[in-house]
Write an enzyme that holds these catalytic residues in place. Structure first.
Site, short mmCIF file in Angstrom:
data_model
loop_
_atom_site.label_atom_id
_atom_site.label_comp_id
_atom_site.label_asym_id
_atom_site.label_seq_id
_atom_site.Cartn_x
_atom_site.Cartn_y
_atom_site.Cartn_z
N CYS A 2 71.39 -57.04 -29.83
CA CYS A 2 72.91 -56.98 -30.16
C CYS A 2 72.92 -56.31 -31.34
CB CYS A 2 73.67 -58.33 -30.39
SG CYS A 2 73.55 -59.06 -28.70
N ARG A 27 72.15 -50.65 -29.29
CA ARG A 27 71.72 -51.95 -29.29
C ARG A 27 72.15 -52.69 -28.16
NH1 ARG A 27 68.63 -52.91 -33.73
NH2 ARG A 27 68.57 -55.06 -33.12
N TRP A 75 74.42 -57.25 -26.22
CA TRP A 75 73.69 -57.20 -24.90
C TRP A 75 73.66 -58.41 -24.54
CZ3 TRP A 75 69.20 -58.71 -22.75
CH2 TRP A 75 68.74 -58.02 -21.75
N ASN A 101 72.68 -62.34 -32.82
CA ASN A 101 71.69 -61.53 -32.20
C ASN A 101 70.69 -62.45 -31.97
OD1 ASN A 101 69.99 -59.42 -30.94
ND2 ASN A 101 69.37 -59.07 -32.87
N GLY A 102 70.05 -62.71 -30.72
CA GLY A 102 68.88 -63.45 -30.48
C GLY A 102 69.27 -64.40 -29.59
N GLU A 484 55.18 -42.41 -18.04
CA GLU A 484 56.47 -41.81 -18.70
C GLU A 484 57.25 -41.34 -18.10
OE1 GLU A 484 57.68 -43.07 -21.15
OE2 GLU A 484 58.67 -41.61 -22.32
N LYS A 488 61.41 -42.41 -17.36
CA LYS A 488 62.46 -41.85 -17.86
C LYS A 488 63.74 -41.57 -16.78
CE LYS A 488 62.18 -42.05 -21.51
NZ LYS A 488 61.25 -42.66 -22.40
N GLU A 491 65.11 -45.07 -15.83
CA GLU A 491 66.12 -45.59 -16.68
C GLU A 491 67.25 -44.95 -16.88
OE1 GLU A 491 64.51 -46.57 -20.73
OE2 GLU A 491 63.44 -44.63 -20.89
N HIS A 507 44.51 -44.45 -2.05
CA HIS A 507 44.12 -45.91 -2.01
C HIS A 507 45.53 -46.49 -1.61
CE1 HIS A 507 39.86 -45.10 -3.30
NE2 HIS A 507 40.61 -44.49 -4.40
N LYS A 609 68.16 -50.51 -26.60
CA LYS A 609 67.21 -49.82 -27.30
C LYS A 609 66.34 -50.79 -27.67
CE LYS A 609 65.91 -45.99 -29.80
NZ LYS A 609 65.30 -45.44 -28.43
C1 AGP Z 1 62.06 -46.42 -23.66
O1 AGP Z 1 62.78 -45.29 -23.05
C2 AGP Z 1 62.62 -47.65 -23.60
N1 AGP Z 1 63.68 -47.42 -24.38
C3 AGP Z 1 61.65 -48.78 -23.80
O2 AGP Z 1 60.72 -48.97 -22.67
C4 AGP Z 1 61.12 -48.91 -25.14
O3 AGP Z 1 60.18 -48.00 -25.33
C5 AGP Z 1 60.59 -50.26 -25.17
O4 AGP Z 1 61.54 -51.23 -25.14
C6 AGP Z 1 59.61 -50.62 -26.74
O5 AGP Z 1 60.72 -50.61 -27.67
P1 AGP Z 1 60.18 -50.49 -29.10
O6 AGP Z 1 59.12 -49.27 -29.10
O7 AGP Z 1 61.17 -50.48 -30.11
O8 AGP Z 1 59.17 -51.74 -29.44
#
Ligand code: AGP
Length: 614
Positions: A2, A27, A75, A101-102, A484, A488, A491, A507, A609
């Site tokens: 959050c 966030r 969130w 937050n938490g 990666e 991308k 997500e 395999h 994020k």
């Molecule tokens: C990447 O696009 C994501 N937002 C996610 O996988 C992110 O890299 C992961 O949550 C780690 O976050 P951080 O680098 O802030 O620890």
């Protein structure tokens, strides 16, 4: 997870707080809310959904003018994203407003006990219990900071809490344990927030708060104590980017801006780390050469995109230093009883510096006597503060939920670490290290070229809007690039995508292939002949089974032409540096396809994020 902001000063708190929430919306965007103190009364407005819903509610029914307030963007963890569960939460009397937050782990017991003492809780959240606990403490005539300290001593779990009290209109009180909180120090005004971005247009002077601390801000003062009320030392810092860096600057999406900022992010991460006398210098290394010579194992821990940066780094670190290097998901690390010793260097990669899985993993590592080095993009965050050493990535603020420029900056920072270890331990000659640094310094221009030539990638993305599944293949450092690329796409576009090591295809995964599945293949530079040729064979294998092949290959590689339905050219760079250019078209592809599908590129569904819960 959050986003939280609190303000006391001479400006209109509503404007300051809502502007802060706008910068923190990355966030979490399940709901947003604000509370202000005016005339001894707390006034609250909150709405489910994005901040735009709160904006509308405030426009329809403005809150009274006030210079003290707080806000929250959520969130959801406990309870669905509804108006009722949106923060701020209040107590039975309406005197206190609280944001969080938490996760309060003992909230169920607290709720039962509060019910037994006559409180009525109306939401499904863990947070609301804390508002009622504050009510009880304040009932005894204590001030808000004392009440907050008393309440924090009863809480288990991870939390940043920020509260206001109708009876104490000139202060905002905040507390933290295992969740982010920074103070912004202004002139006649002060701020608390999850991230400096919330107050960057007002001040760049900040204070990093430690674990289990409570802060009281008023117009002219900032007082920090521990949970027992004892004053504590704090670290002040100056934020080295400004408000413009946190704006879209004419781009449709933050992600597009951040993709374009990648040449700068790589340059800035290299900047100042190579001295004129030809030696690498890492200012915040804090581990002596003797300590670095004692290292007999490196374990990289991280999540998501940062984990993939770690997978890339493993190849370079082992190659340059000959130290065994493992890479592990932070969320798995401490639960498997890893073998750690004083000779183990644990490298935690995290853009935010707040990811709970990574934080818990480094705490475990330090308890076991290992040294921890953080690779982090966020000054003032928890992971670097709890580490023995840190290499900051200087990528600037990253607002889009999907990581882009920080991925490249993380790889560069890890490479600097690998080269530094090689320098200290003598596994590479100085001129070899200088040569690799020179190659790294060429990378921003190479990325710039990829960006300039990206239109065919965008066209390709727009032609694939009906695709339901996409595969990505790579080998060696191309394998994490494939992972990666798939992440991308998942997500951002919500399309099924998977990354595979190309050699693993036979395999099992090859059964997925038919004419409906486009397959991206990252081809290693021709310099590594065996690897290159094997990947070219892999392309032929999948093409023979009807797949549409989208091949990323370096300039001049003619071997792939006959097997590529689409060919994306990459500048010639050494193999270990190829991820720094090959990832870029995959980011652009995912962004463009998501946009074409009408997705919210910067704020994909269900994500946040910064993942500050386990
Ligand atoms: C990447 O696009 C994501 N937002 C996610 O996988 C992110 O890299 C992961 O949550 C780690 O976050 P951080 O680098 O802030 O620890």
């Amino acid at each position: 997870m959050c986003g939280i902001v609190g303000y006391v000063g001479d400006k209109q708190a509503q404007e300051v707080v809502v502007e802060g929430l706008r910068r923190l919306e990355y966030r979490g965007y399940d709901s947003a809310g604000i509370a202000l103190v005016e005339g001894g009364v707390v006034h609250t407005t909150k709405r489910a959904g994005k901040l735009a819903n709160l904006d509308k509610a405030l426009a329809d029914e403005p809150l009274p003018e006030s210079t003290t307030g707080l806000g929250h963007t959520r969130w959801a963890t406990h309870g669905p994203p509804t108006d009722l569960n949106a923060h701020p939460h209040t107590d039975c009397t309406g005197r206190v407003a609280l944001v969080h937050n938490g996760i309060i782990e003992n909230f169920a017991q607290l709720r039962i006990a509060l019910g037994g003492r006559g409180h009525t809780l109306t939401s499904d959240t863990d947070t609301e219990a804390v508002a009622h606990l504050l009510e009880e403490e304040l009932g005894g005539g204590t001030d808000l900071a004392q009440a907050m300290r008393a309440v924090c001593r009863q809480l288990q779990g991870a939390f940043t809490l920020v509260a206001i009290d109708g009876d104490q209109p000139d202060v905002v009180v905040a507390a933290r344990r295992n969740s982010p909180l920074v103070v912004g120090r202004g002139n006649g005004e002060n701020f608390v927030a999850s991230d400096v971005a919330a107050f960057i247009s007002h001040t760049r002077d900040a204070i990093e708060l430690g674990q289990d601390q409570v802060v009281t801000i008023s117009r002219d003062d900032v007082v920090v104590t521990d949970y027992d009320g004892a004053p504590v030392d704090v670290r002040e810092f100056h934020v080295d980017w400004d408000a413009a860096a946190a704006e879209k600057g004419g781009y449709a999406w933050f992600m597009l801006k951040e993709i374009d900022e990648q040449p700068q992010a790589v340059s800035d991460t290299l900047l100042g780390r190579y001295s004129p006398d030809g030696r690498l210098q890492l200012d915040e290394m804090r581990l002596s050469d003797d300590e670095l010579r004692e290292i007999d194992k490196v374990i990289i821990i991280a999540c998501g995109t940062a984990f993939y940066a770690g997978l890339v780094a493993k190849y370079a670190i082992e190659h340059w230093t000959r130290i065994p290097c493992e890479v592990e998901l932070a969320s798995e690390f401490r639960y498997r009883d890893p073998v750690l010793s004083h000779g183990t260097l644990v490298v935690a990669i995290s853009q935010s510096g707040e990811t709970m899985d990574t934080l818990m993993a480094i705490r475990h590592a330090r308890q076991q006597g290992s040294r921890v080095l953080a690779v982090c993009n966020t000054n003032g965050s928890t992971i670097p503060r709890e580490s023995d050493a840190v290499i900051y990535t200087h990528a600037g603020p990253e607002v889009a939920v999907a990581g882009t420029k920080t991925f490249l900056a993380q790889i560069v920072a890890c490479y600097l670490l690998g080269l530094y270890l090689a320098q200290v331990r003598g596994t590479k000659f100085g001129d070899e290290i200088a040569g690799i640094v020179g190659q790294l310094q060429q990378i921003p221009a190479a990325i710039q070229r990829v960006l300039a030539e990206a239109e065919p990638v965008r066209e390709l993305a727009r032609s694939l809007v009906d695709t339901r599944s996409v595969l990505f293949l790579g080998r060696h450092v191309g394998y994490p690039v494939a992972l990666e690329g798939a992440l991308k796409l998942k997500e951002l576009a919500y399309i099924h995508a998977e990354g595979f090591a190309a050699g693993e295809l036979k395999h099992g995964p090859i059964a997925l292939i038919d004419h409906r599945v486009p397959v991206f293949v990252v081809v290693p530079p021709k310099g590594r002949d065996m690897l290159h040729d094997k990947v070219v064979s892999n392309i032929q294998e999948i093409r023979a089974r009807g797949a549409r092949t989208i091949v990323l290959a370096e300039d001049g590689d003619e071997d792939v032409v006959a097997y590529a339905d689409e060919l994306i050219r990459l500048p010639k760079v050494p193999t270990l540096l190829q991820p720094l250019v090959a990832t870029v078209p995959l980011q652009i592809f995912a962004c463009e396809l998501a946009d074409a599908l009408g997705r919210d590129v910067d704020q994909p569904r269900n994500l946040a994020k910064s993942v500050t819960v386990e």
